[in-house]
Design an enzyme around this catalytic site. Structure first.
Site, mmCIF file in Angstrom:
data_model
loop_
_atom_site.group_PDB
_atom_site.id
_atom_site.type_symbol
_atom_site.label_atom_id
_atom_site.label_comp_id
_atom_site.label_asym_id
_atom_site.label_seq_id
_atom_site.Cartn_x
_atom_site.Cartn_y
_atom_site.Cartn_z
ATOM 1 N N ASP A 221 0.824 -1.198 0.000
ATOM 2 C CA ASP A 221 0.000 0.000 0.000
ATOM 3 C C ASP A 221 0.871 1.266 0.000
ATOM 4 O O ASP A 221 1.884 1.322 0.700
ATOM 5 C CB ASP A 221 -0.843 -0.038 1.289
ATOM 6 C CG ASP A 221 -1.787 1.123 1.417
ATOM 7 O OD1 ASP A 221 -2.761 1.180 0.659
ATOM 8 O OD2 ASP A 221 -1.546 1.979 2.308
ATOM 9 N N GLU A 295 1.523 -0.301 -5.027
ATOM 10 C CA GLU A 295 0.609 0.788 -5.330
ATOM 11 C C GLU A 295 1.328 2.119 -5.229
ATOM 12 O O GLU A 295 1.738 2.533 -4.146
ATOM 13 C CB GLU A 295 -0.562 0.806 -4.326
ATOM 14 C CG GLU A 295 -1.575 1.866 -4.676
ATOM 15 C CD GLU A 295 -2.217 2.590 -3.491
ATOM 16 O OE1 GLU A 295 -3.288 3.173 -3.685
ATOM 17 O OE2 GLU A 295 -1.641 2.592 -2.387
HETATM 18 C C1 GLC Z 1 -3.850 3.483 -0.252
HETATM 19 C C2 GLC Z 1 -5.167 2.757 -0.122
HETATM 20 C C3 GLC Z 1 -6.196 3.729 0.392
HETATM 21 C C4 GLC Z 1 -5.749 4.216 1.763
HETATM 22 C C5 GLC Z 1 -4.347 4.807 1.696
HETATM 23 C C6 GLC Z 1 -3.773 4.980 3.064
HETATM 24 O O1 GLC Z 1 -3.871 4.465 -1.211
HETATM 25 O O2 GLC Z 1 -5.519 2.192 -1.337
HETATM 26 O O3 GLC Z 1 -7.467 3.154 0.483
HETATM 27 O O4 GLC Z 1 -6.644 5.188 2.235
HETATM 28 O O5 GLC Z 1 -3.454 3.985 0.997
HETATM 29 O O6 GLC Z 1 -3.470 3.720 3.619
#
Ligand code: GLC
Length: 583
Positions: A221, A295
């Site tokens: 993440d 991500e």
């Molecule tokens: C990422 C997740 C999102 C979350 C953020 C903080 O972007 O996909 O849903 O709010 O991280 O953890």
């Protein structure tokens, strides 16, 4: 013939071979809170997921990626973790998780977990000990002294101008410690200090814990937020970030600043490669290849670095360009350019991926329009590499309408704006899954659900679409089956924008039928001539026919005239193998 072969080599993007299960996989993202509620409390849970594994097996997915299921106060719905080795009670128990793993294994489905390591919850024991300056935990987070306010020297304001992704200062004062802590996301999500080797070790330990349970990989993440600038290089301070100049942005908006000190720091890539070493060790140990997805919303050269290089194995960075650069107005050329962009920048031998949506973005059917559900699903499935499907894309679920009163997403709540909140809200993409036309869309037997079910659930749901002669669901399933054909698994790729509204995606593997996906973006019928795709044999048959196509699965057509109904997405395969000289 020789000329033609050379032509294909020159125009087709190189596609890596398929050695591991994930090199040509369908990975289905489950947002546990909204997938299936097994105990009637209006919140989805692990047993609910387990009960629906046969559905996922039936549509042909290879792996499920679970958004976080860990102990959390749920300020950011699980992306704020209190304890990485405990399951959130509202989602179930560790026993339930073990059962899910066992059932998945029986069905041949793999499980990938979300790995949220940029921050913990402020309920975490680590954070509490850090506020107490416990010597073992004092440096687990990013702490800094306040800066005297020039207008009011008695007041110590935030250490600098940094802004949270969810708006307002990224710093929060902690009375006990007498310092500010950094939170790049919600106030309840303090950023961990990755310059502390102990934090890195903790996270490696968490990774091993879940790998020991047999998971097949992780999705990291917010990976490009892991490091902040090193204060040692700035006189011990965290420097202000420069203004971005974004029109209309106010000092409380994230896009007000250019995030040169809080994102995409060089150290990030090494930690990704280091974590991959652990995954590779488990690949050997368990004889099951482990996938790492990352991500990051960043520019293309930075994204590509996550893939690794000659010396280090890296991750598969999510391809968000497909989602962020295409709209419901994009024409065939725009779509081709978005595909080419990834394929031409991706390092040789790496695995591509195609993302149409996730729990942070508007749903595919709302963003691209219901007319384009088959188009976008088909592209994600027949292009080389990994298809990422966010729950509901296979049935064309649209965003739900969530009133200000029902709003739960911290990103929307932080706007404190009952009129414009919806522009920032991720709730509409998180409404419960539509299983059938019964109460709560068959998601829950409870009297209410954590977010309301979207209005159109009686017509857009699994049961209705399974029963219909033609539907998005049926097409999705047909194209998943096509993804298993050798040419789609590992063949070369050729993408053609045949005119403004027609796009053809051909996949070739010598000795196998050619597979070609054809799309009509227009709202009128178009006779399509595929003769300019020289290596495509003349005689074709329909392998998968979208909800709006007149041609049916099994119909025979010739390449000179394929009649494409309005908004039809069609997959054809050649009756002859590739790549004989065309007659
Ligand atoms: C990422 C997740 C999102 C979350 C953020 C903080 O972007 O996909 O849903 O709010 O991280 O953890």
């Amino acid at each position: 013939m020789r000329k033609i072969l050379l032509l294909v080599i020159a125009t087709a993007a190189a596609v890596s071979g398929v050695d591991e299960w994930w090199h040509s996989a369908v990975i289905y993202q489950i947002y546990p809170r909204s997938f299936k509620d097994s105990n009637g409390d209006g919140i989805g849970d692990i047993n609910g997921i387990t009960s629906k594994l046969p559905y996922l097996k039936d549509i042909g997915v290879d792996a499920i990626w679970l958004s976080p299921i860990f102990l959390s106060p749920m300020f950011d719905f699980g992306y704020d973790i209190t304890d990485y080795k405990k399951i959130a009670p509202e989602y179930g128990t560790m026993e339930d998780f073990n059962k899910l793993m066992a059932e998945a294994k029986k069905l041949g489905l793999r499980v990938v977990l979300d790995y949220v390591i940029n921050h913990t919850s402020n309920d975490s024991e680590w954070f509490i000990k850090s506020t107490q300056r416990d010597p073992n935990y004092a440096d687990y987070y990013i702490w800094a002294h306040g800066k005297p306010d020039p207008k009011n020297p008695d007041y110590l304001g935030p250490p600098n101008n940094w802004v949270s992704v969810f708006r307002k200062s990224a710093w929060e004062y902690n009375v006990q410690r007498g310092q500010y802590y950094l939170h790049q996301f919600a106030v309840g999500q303090p950023d961990l200090n990755f310059r502390n080797a102990k934090v890195v070790e903790e996270m490696k330990d968490v990774l091993r814990f879940w790998l020991e349970k047999g998971v097949s990989g992780i999705r990291i993440d917010a990976v490009n937020h892991l490091y902040e600038v090193d204060p040692a290089n700035h006189d011990g301070h965290y420097p202000d970030e420069p203004l971005s100049g974004a029109p209309g942005a106010t000092p409380e908006d994230y896009n007000y600043l250019n995030h040169i000190y809080t994102k995409d720091q060089n150290e990030t890539y090494n930690i990704v490669y280091d974590l991959k070493v652990i995954l590779d060790q488990y690949t050997e140990k368990q004889n099951d290849s482990k996938i790492m997805l990352t991500e990051a919303y960043a520019d293309l050269p930075k994204i590509m670095r996550y893939y690794g290089d000659k010396n280090r194995n890296g991750s598969v960075p999510f391809n968000f360009f497909y989602m962020t650069e295409l709209t419901n107005k994009s024409n065939a050329r725009d779509i081709k350019m978005a595909i080419d962009k990834w394929m031409t920048h991706m390092p040789a031998g790496k695995v591509a991926n195609w993302v149409n949506g996730n729990h942070d973005q508007s749903r595919l059917a709302s963003k691209f329009g219901v007319d384009r559900v088959d188009v976008m699903n088909m592209l994600a499935l027949i292009l080389p590499g990994i298809t990422i499907t966010y729950q509901g894309e296979e049935i064309g679920m649209t965003d739900g309408h969530i009133s200000w009163k029902d709003t739960k997403d911290p990103q929307a709540c932080n706007t404190e704006d009952p009129v414009n909140y919806y522009k920032s809200s991720r709730d509409p993409a998180r409404t419960p899954f539509h299983w059938d036309a019964t109460a709560n869309a068959g998601f829950s037997t409870g009297s209410s659900t954590w977010l309301p079910v979207a209005d159109n659930y009686q017509t857009v749901n699994v049961a209705v679409e399974k029963a219909a002669a033609k539907s998005h669901f049926k097409f999705y399933k047909e194209v998943v089956a096509v993804k298993r054909l050798p040419a789609v698994r590992s063949g070369d790729l050729e993408v053609r924008a045949l005119c403004e509204n027609v796009i053809a995606v051909a996949r070739y593997l010598p000795g196998h039928p050619v597979v070609v996906g054809v799309i009509n973006l227009f709202d009128a019928e178009i006779p399509v001539d595929l003769n300019s795709i020289h290596l495509l044999p003349r005689d074709l048959q329909v392998e998968a026919s979208g909800a709006y196509c007149k041609l049916e699965k099994g119909d025979k057509v010739q390449k000179g005239k394929v009649t494409m109904s309005p908004h039809c997405a069609l997959v054809l395969s050649s009756t002859q193998n590739c790549c004989a000289a065309p007659k």
